[in-house]
Write an enzyme that holds these catalytic residues in place. Structure first.
Site, mmCIF file in Angstrom:
data_model
loop_
_atom_site.group_PDB
_atom_site.id
_atom_site.type_symbol
_atom_site.label_atom_id
_atom_site.label_comp_id
_atom_site.label_asym_id
_atom_site.label_seq_id
_atom_site.Cartn_x
_atom_site.Cartn_y
_atom_site.Cartn_z
ATOM 1 N N LYS A 152 31.288 40.772 38.100
ATOM 2 C CA LYS A 152 30.308 39.704 38.195
ATOM 3 C C LYS A 152 31.042 38.426 38.632
ATOM 4 O O LYS A 152 32.184 38.299 38.312
ATOM 5 C CB LYS A 152 29.621 39.594 36.832
ATOM 6 C CG LYS A 152 29.622 38.257 36.277
ATOM 7 C CD LYS A 152 29.827 37.824 34.953
ATOM 8 C CE LYS A 152 29.463 36.400 34.956
ATOM 9 N NZ LYS A 152 30.355 35.350 35.003
ATOM 10 N N ASP A 239 26.613 30.996 35.994
ATOM 11 C CA ASP A 239 27.831 31.546 35.385
ATOM 12 C C ASP A 239 27.505 32.429 34.180
ATOM 13 O O ASP A 239 28.125 33.471 33.988
ATOM 14 C CB ASP A 239 28.739 30.385 34.941
ATOM 15 C CG ASP A 239 30.087 30.878 34.424
ATOM 16 O OD1 ASP A 239 30.681 31.746 35.078
ATOM 17 O OD2 ASP A 239 30.536 30.408 33.355
ATOM 18 N N HIS A 244 25.353 37.822 32.054
ATOM 19 C CA HIS A 244 25.562 38.113 30.625
ATOM 20 C C HIS A 244 24.240 38.087 29.835
ATOM 21 O O HIS A 244 23.889 39.026 29.136
ATOM 22 C CB HIS A 244 26.487 37.086 29.970
ATOM 23 C CG HIS A 244 27.875 37.023 30.536
ATOM 24 N ND1 HIS A 244 28.515 38.109 31.061
ATOM 25 C CD2 HIS A 244 28.752 35.988 30.639
ATOM 26 C CE1 HIS A 244 29.727 37.749 31.463
ATOM 27 N NE2 HIS A 244 29.889 36.460 31.223
HETATM 28 N N1 LIG Z 1 39.035 34.460 35.677
HETATM 29 C C1 LIG Z 1 38.069 34.894 34.917
HETATM 30 O O1 LIG Z 1 38.117 34.750 33.683
HETATM 31 C C2 LIG Z 1 36.865 35.611 35.517
HETATM 32 C C3 LIG Z 1 35.827 35.988 34.665
HETATM 33 C C4 LIG Z 1 34.753 36.703 35.197
HETATM 34 C C5 LIG Z 1 34.723 37.002 36.534
HETATM 35 N N2 LIG Z 1 35.735 36.601 37.359
HETATM 36 C C6 LIG Z 1 35.640 36.977 38.775
HETATM 37 O O2 LIG Z 1 36.722 37.843 39.107
HETATM 38 C C7 LIG Z 1 37.254 37.558 40.387
HETATM 39 C C8 LIG Z 1 38.716 37.146 40.275
HETATM 40 O O3 LIG Z 1 38.842 36.037 39.408
HETATM 41 P P1 LIG Z 1 40.155 35.122 39.372
HETATM 42 O O4 LIG Z 1 39.878 34.056 38.386
HETATM 43 O O5 LIG Z 1 41.376 35.946 39.215
HETATM 44 O O6 LIG Z 1 40.136 34.511 40.829
HETATM 45 P P2 LIG Z 1 41.258 33.686 41.594
HETATM 46 O O7 LIG Z 1 42.441 33.447 40.700
HETATM 47 O O8 LIG Z 1 40.603 32.537 42.248
HETATM 48 O O9 LIG Z 1 41.653 34.700 42.768
HETATM 49 C C9 LIG Z 1 42.372 35.890 42.561
HETATM 50 C C10 LIG Z 1 43.298 36.113 43.742
HETATM 51 O O10 LIG Z 1 42.517 36.299 44.907
HETATM 52 C C11 LIG Z 1 43.197 35.733 46.032
HETATM 53 N N3 LIG Z 1 42.307 34.725 46.644
HETATM 54 C C12 LIG Z 1 41.931 33.520 46.144
HETATM 55 N N4 LIG Z 1 41.109 32.887 46.991
HETATM 56 C C13 LIG Z 1 40.947 33.703 48.057
HETATM 57 C C14 LIG Z 1 40.209 33.614 49.256
HETATM 58 N N5 LIG Z 1 39.460 32.543 49.542
HETATM 59 N N6 LIG Z 1 40.267 34.654 50.123
HETATM 60 C C15 LIG Z 1 41.008 35.738 49.841
HETATM 61 N N7 LIG Z 1 41.745 35.866 48.711
HETATM 62 C C16 LIG Z 1 41.709 34.865 47.833
HETATM 63 C C17 LIG Z 1 44.452 35.082 45.505
HETATM 64 O O11 LIG Z 1 45.524 36.019 45.701
HETATM 65 P P3 LIG Z 1 46.487 35.950 46.980
HETATM 66 O O12 LIG Z 1 46.400 34.594 47.577
HETATM 67 O O13 LIG Z 1 47.848 36.256 46.402
HETATM 68 O O14 LIG Z 1 45.992 37.034 47.861
HETATM 69 C C18 LIG Z 1 44.197 34.929 44.033
HETATM 70 O O15 LIG Z 1 45.387 34.971 43.256
HETATM 71 C C19 LIG Z 1 36.354 36.452 40.949
HETATM 72 O O16 LIG Z 1 35.329 37.058 41.696
HETATM 73 C C20 LIG Z 1 35.791 35.781 39.705
HETATM 74 O O17 LIG Z 1 34.564 35.157 39.964
HETATM 75 C C21 LIG Z 1 36.794 35.917 36.878
#
Ligand SMILES: NC(=O)c1ccc[n+]([C@@H]2O[C@H](COP(=O)([O-])OP(=O)(O)OC[C@H]3O[C@@H](n4cnc5c(N)ncnc54)[C@H](OP(=O)(O)O)[C@@H]3O)[C@@H](O)[C@H]2O)c1
Length: 476
Positions: A152, A239, A244
């Site tokens: 999500k 969000d 949820h």
């Molecule tokens: N963090 C949470 O607690 C959480 C909770 C629920 C859902 N989510 C969802 O899970 C996913 C990942 O979350 P996250 O917090 O880990 O995200 P993030 O830190 O923003 O991104 C994860 C990785 O994706 C790559 N990335 C970032 N922006 C990008 C772009 N514009 N194009 C291509 N690659 C990109 C980067 O890796 P590289 O640059 O090394 O490739 C980054 O380290 C998202 O869809 C988020 O909405 C997150």
């Protein structure tokens, strides 16, 4: 009963392994599955991202993340052994040549031919399409037994979600997708359904005809923390409510599925979500922002993003006709609490000051179910409220996994889709949220400021008051 274990060899590739979700949730979840002896003899965990990193640097990140999540208390030898299964691959999500090298790299690991390939999309949704396209090309030439896990929020509105799903289904069959909301990995959320399907008494009580109203409360004590730049673009409704709380609403109000198949459950949840009457009347929506939000790091000073939302909804079905469903959630509130209250109708002869029967599913801070009954003596002062409470927390130590991603990863490995969402459910939820967002964008709903540490904007009290009800608060 023995805990569920996996025998089939597998590779899990985490796309975006350099990001927060991987470190905060996925690495600790994989560790807990391994530490409990639930993983097979042969498996690998691959981090795939653009950030350049060596295997050993990534293994160190993996170990550090698991330790941080566990507050430093880990089984050191298990964690060391697990880290030896961890590899890193640097690649661009949209470059086919990188995926061809990645396929060769997978082959070099020499896992048996029947191994599962899990692809975890731990990247923002803009990166979904190129990864899907490249994986689809590989799946035609040997990357068989693939399961794709999408997290999500599934887009930013109905149109973007439809666009992703349409694209996804052009490349893979629907059964390959596991659409994940980590709330469905919480035993207390799952117990809403388990209690209903295991107790005929509850299935009778929880029919719309018997119910006066349903209330869903999910309050958080903290603010936006380090997720400010993400949160400010979406707000609480997209969000938190979109997936949820809509899922909790669906589990509490759906008709019981006719069998235990994932599709039957998803169909019943969809039946409710698609019937939610969107609140055309702005009086059914209250949004708020905590004082000091615009001073948080990463939040624009003129932000109008809501950090609190309360809704008065109806389900447009004969069995739920006229039964209000109140939903409220927000950040920086007095106490972190999540609970669902089902208030039953009273008899016409009952006095106004007699409380109704309530069935309460408490998800946080305790995982409990409560049922309140009344015993009335002739003397009105002797009214007795009998509250039967029972823990619904996991209580068989060997079977308990940390709630959230660990049980869901185990489900993907065994091909159990019951606690994953279907494409139509997600679209139906976006449909409701988009209509609310349109009212907000048209300035039809005033943003109420509320004090940090309070119970949210006072205006939200008027939602149940319109129907002669009050929000129910858990006793402290
Ligand atoms: N963090 C949470 O607690 C959480 C909770 C629920 C859902 N989510 C969802 O899970 C996913 C990942 O979350 P996250 O917090 O880990 O995200 P993030 O830190 O923003 O991104 C994860 C990785 O994706 C790559 N990335 C970032 N922006 C990008 C772009 N514009 N194009 C291509 N690659 C990109 C980067 O890796 P590289 O640059 O090394 O490739 C980054 O380290 C998202 O869809 C988020 O909405 C997150």
């Amino acid at each position: 009963m023995t805990p569920i274990t996996i025998k089939q060899p597998f590779i899990i590739t985490i796309f975006g392994a350099s990001g927060d979700l991987a470190k905060l949730m996925l690495f600790p979840a994989l560790y807990s599955l391994y530490e409990q002896g639930r993983l097979p003899v042969d498996f690998y965990i691959i981090g795939f991202a653009r950030t350049k990193k060596t295997d050993s640097a990534f293994q160190q990140d993996f170990i550090a993340s698991v330790k941080a999540a566990a507050g430093g208390v880990v089984n050191e030898s298990a964690l060391k052994k697990l880290s030896e299964r961890v590899r890193y691959f640097t690649g661009e999500y949209g470059r086919s040549a990188d995926f061809e090298s990645y396929a060769k790299f997978l082959k070099s690991l020499k896992l048996p031919a029947n191994s599962l390939h899990l692809a975890y999309f731990s990247v923002p949704s803009v990166a979904y399409k190129p990864i899907i396209e490249n994986l689809a090309a590989l799946s035609k030439s040997g990357l068989y037994h693939i399961r794709l896990i999408l997290e999500k929020p599934f887009g930013v509105d109905k149109q973007s979600a439809e666009d992703i799903f349409h694209f996804a289904l052009q490349h893979f069959e629907e059964e390959k997708f596991y659409l994940l909301d980590h709330y469905l990995g919480k035993p207390a959320v799952r117990s809403i359904m388990h209690l209903r399907e295991s107790n005929r008494i509850l299935s009778h009580m929880m029919r719309g005809y018997e119910i006066a109203n349903v209330q869903i409360t999910a309050f958080e004590e903290f603010g936006v923390k380090e997720r400010a730049s993400y949160f400010d673009q979406v707000g609480t409704i997209k969000d938190f409510v979109q997936s949820h709380l809509m899922q909790i609403l669906a589990l509490a109000t759906m008709s019981l599925p006719i069998d235990k198949n994932a599709q039957s459950l998803q169909r019943e949840k969809y039946g409710v979500l698609a019937a939610i009457e969107c609140p055309h009347d702005p009086k059914n929506i209250v949004i708020g922002q905590y004082q000091g939000y615009t001073k948080e790091n990463g939040v624009p000073q003129d932000s109008h993003t809501e950090t609190f939302a309360a809704l008065r909804l109806f389900i447009d079905r004969l069995d739920w006709f006229g039964v209000p469903i109140y939903v409220r959630t927000g950040k920086r509130l007095a106490k972190k609490q999540t609970y669902v209250v089902v208030e039953l109708k009273k008899f016409p002869f009952q006095a106004a000051n007699e409380p109704p029967n309530r069935l309460i599913f408490e998800l946080y801070p305790f995982e409990q179910a409560h049922l309140t009954l009344l015993n009335k003596q002739e003397d009105p002062a002797a009214l007795q409220e009998i509250i039967a409470s029972h823990s619904v927390a996991c209580n068989v130590k060997a079977k308990c996994l940390p709630p959230g991603h660990a049980p869901l990863l185990l489900d993907v490995l065994r091909g159990e889709k019951k606690y994953f969402l279907s494409f139509p459910e997600i679209i139906a939820s976006w449909d409701v949220v988009d209509k609310i967002s349109a009212l907000i964008a048209d300035n039809k709903i005033k943003l109420e400021l509320y004090q940090a540490g309070s119970s949210g904007p006072a205006a939200h009290l008027r939602l149940p008051a319109r129907d002669g009800f009050n929000w129910y608060s858990l006793p402290s």
